[in-house]
Design a protein around this motif. Structure first.
Motif, PDB file in Angstrom:
ATOM      1  N   VAL A  84      -4.222   0.772  -2.580  1.00 56.53           N
ATOM      2  CA  VAL A  84      -3.924  -0.636  -2.298  1.00 56.53           C
ATOM      3  C   VAL A  84      -3.677  -1.368  -3.608  1.00 56.53           C
ATOM      4  CG1 VAL A  84      -5.086  -0.825  -0.078  1.00 56.53           C
ATOM      5  CG2 VAL A  84      -6.428  -1.018  -2.162  1.00 56.53           C
ATOM      6  N   ALA A  88      -8.081   3.698   3.764  1.00 56.02           N
ATOM      7  CA  ALA A  88      -7.645   3.043   2.532  1.00 56.02           C
ATOM      8  C   ALA A  88      -8.838   2.957   1.595  1.00 56.02           C
ATOM      9  CB  ALA A  88      -7.082   1.655   2.810  1.00 56.02           C
ATOM     10  N   THR A 127       0.860  -1.185   0.000  1.00 53.71           N
ATOM     11  CA  THR A 127       0.000   0.000   0.000  1.00 53.71           C
ATOM     12  C   THR A 127       0.892   1.229   0.000  1.00 53.71           C
ATOM     13  OG1 THR A 127      -0.132   0.359   2.394  1.00 53.71           O
ATOM     14  CG2 THR A 127      -1.622  -1.283   1.441  1.00 53.71           C
ATOM     15  N   ARG A 170      -4.596   5.622   1.785  1.00 54.23           N
ATOM     16  CA  ARG A 170      -3.791   4.565   1.184  1.00 54.23           C
ATOM     17  C   ARG A 170      -4.422   3.968  -0.073  1.00 54.23           C
ATOM     18  NH1 ARG A 170       0.512   3.076   3.844  1.00 54.23           N
ATOM     19  NH2 ARG A 170       0.763   3.739   6.010  1.00 54.23           N
ATOM     20  N   ALA A 200      -4.794  -3.567   3.120  1.00 51.15           N
ATOM     21  CA  ALA A 200      -5.152  -2.327   3.801  1.00 51.15           C
ATOM     22  C   ALA A 200      -5.164  -2.515   5.309  1.00 51.15           C
ATOM     23  CB  ALA A 200      -6.518  -1.850   3.317  1.00 51.15           C
ATOM     24  N   THR A 209     -10.123   1.962  -2.857  1.00 54.61           N
ATOM     25  CA  THR A 209      -9.793   1.612  -4.233  1.00 54.61           C
ATOM     26  C   THR A 209     -10.947   2.006  -5.131  1.00 54.61           C
ATOM     27  OG1 THR A 209      -9.010  -0.212  -5.647  1.00 54.61           O
ATOM     28  CG2 THR A 209     -10.760  -0.728  -4.085  1.00 54.61           C
ATOM     29  N   LYS A 240      -6.905  -6.745  -1.618  1.00 53.22           N
ATOM     30  CA  LYS A 240      -6.635  -5.336  -1.326  1.00 53.22           C
ATOM     31  C   LYS A 240      -7.086  -4.972   0.085  1.00 53.22           C
ATOM     32  CE  LYS A 240      -6.596  -3.768  -6.122  1.00 53.22           C
ATOM     33  NZ  LYS A 240      -7.235  -2.968  -7.180  1.00 53.22           N
TER      34      LYS A 240
END
Length: 348
Positions: A67, A267, A37, A65, A291, A269, A287
């Motif tokens: 990932v 985190a 990450t 973050r 995370a 995505t 992912k």
């Protein structure tokens, strides 16, 4: 030792030997596991992941973050059966057929190149989406990315040319240019004004028939953004478009006073469109594990990944649904202040 016992001993040895040999034979599968990450408001290799120049920036805290998913295997470096079996047992990884990652008719190196291009495009879209969210104006220009050999454009247009007008009208996007060309009859002249380097040039050429019989000039185009300040994103060799939303949030956090995360480890995505739409991605289970291992307690999840995410979310990771970039910003505001709704993933 009796003949029966000897036969069983030899048979057992042969089965064992075949099993050992088979365990190390390459198989057409790929192991997907939690990848590294990166904090989009932090640093990578001692450099800011997002560096903004020409515009005031503000202090940030916590983490936003992106990932990733790491993979092992592929046509050029296949895993063995034993590795695949270990992957099937491990709930934090996935073992998938090779063709789901590498299409049989595609060169793996070409796939890597395309992933790098997708990452660059994703960064541009992320910047555009962030500026749209902040209502900071910017412009776009259509550029030539390739000229086909043996077509009217060969020797007339060059890679990097920026379109200003077509037949005297603003060339605002690729569709305008393409439709203007197709509006001509075969053999008619189309006129462009382009910027090449520091010069503005008028370029004319006659249309020719394409493979479909329709008029064309033989170029490939791409929209290029012109932002009012420089945004440089540095994440090494991470590829693909799935970090788009997290890049946008990092840019917003740096360009606005206050701290978007409230000091939390966030985190997430999702792909991002310039208009702010968040799109689904692959490898959500891996992912989320990555995370959580990095310390995240909140995971921003595209709507179309919610069902899968709910089945695989690790303990201690709160799933927050993000349909758009604006939704993600509002959700983070609500988490930070304790006021407002925080949309959760739910079964559909």
């Amino acid at each position: 030792m009796s003949r029966r016992a000897l036969t069983l001993l030899i048979a057992g040895f042969l089965v064992l030997a075949l099993g050992v040999v088979g365990a190390f034979r390459p198989v057409p599968y790929v192991v997907l596991s939690p990848g590294p990450t990166e904090d989009t408001i932090g640093t990578f290799e001692n450099k800011p992941v997002i560096a903004i120049s020409g515009r005031q920036t503000y202090k940030t805290s916590g983490a936003l973050r992106l990932v990733t998913v790491a993979y092992q295997g592929g046509p050029q470096a296949r895993i063995d059966l034993l590795t695949a079996l270990r992957g099937w047992i491990d709930p934090t990884v996935a073992v998938v057929p090779e063709e789901t990652i590498f299409a049989p008719d595609r060169d793996p190196e070409k796939v890597e190149e395309e992933n790098a291009v997708e990452m660059t495009d994703s960064q541009d879209s992320a910047t555009a989406a962030a500026l749209n969210e902040l209502k900071i104006p910017y412009s776009t220009v259509v550029t030539v990315v390739a000229v086909d050999k043996g077509t009217p454009a060969e020797g007339k247009l060059q890679k990097g040319d920026e379109f200003n007008t077509v037949d005297g009208k603003p060339a605002t996007n690729g569709d305008v240019i393409g439709n203007a060309v197709k509006a001509h009859k075969l053999g008619e002249t189309v006129t462009f004004n382009v910027t090449r380097g520091k010069e503005k040039l008028d370029v004319t050429m006659k249309t020719a028939a394409g493979p479909d019989g329709k008029p064309r000039i033989g170029i490939q185009m791409q929209a290029k953004y012109k932002f009012p300040f420089e945004v440089d994103i540095n994440v090494g060799d991470v590829g693909g478009p799935s970090a788009g939303m997290m890049f946008s949030l990092g840019i917003i956090d740096k360009l606005t006073p206050g701290e978007l995360t409230g000091g939390k480890q966030i985190a997430g995505t999702g792909t991002i469109e310039p208009g702010g739409q968040v799109g689904a991605i692959g490898g959500i289970a891996q992912k989320m594990v990555g995370a959580r291992e990095a310390g995240a307690t909140v995971f921003l999840t595209p709507r179309d990944n919610c069902a899968e995410a709910m089945k695989a979310a690790p303990e201690g990771l709160r799933l927050v649904r993000a349909d758009t970039l604006h939704d993600a910003v509002l959700a983070l505001d609500a988490l930070r202040t304790g006021k407002g709704a925080v949309p959760a993933c739910e079964t559909r």
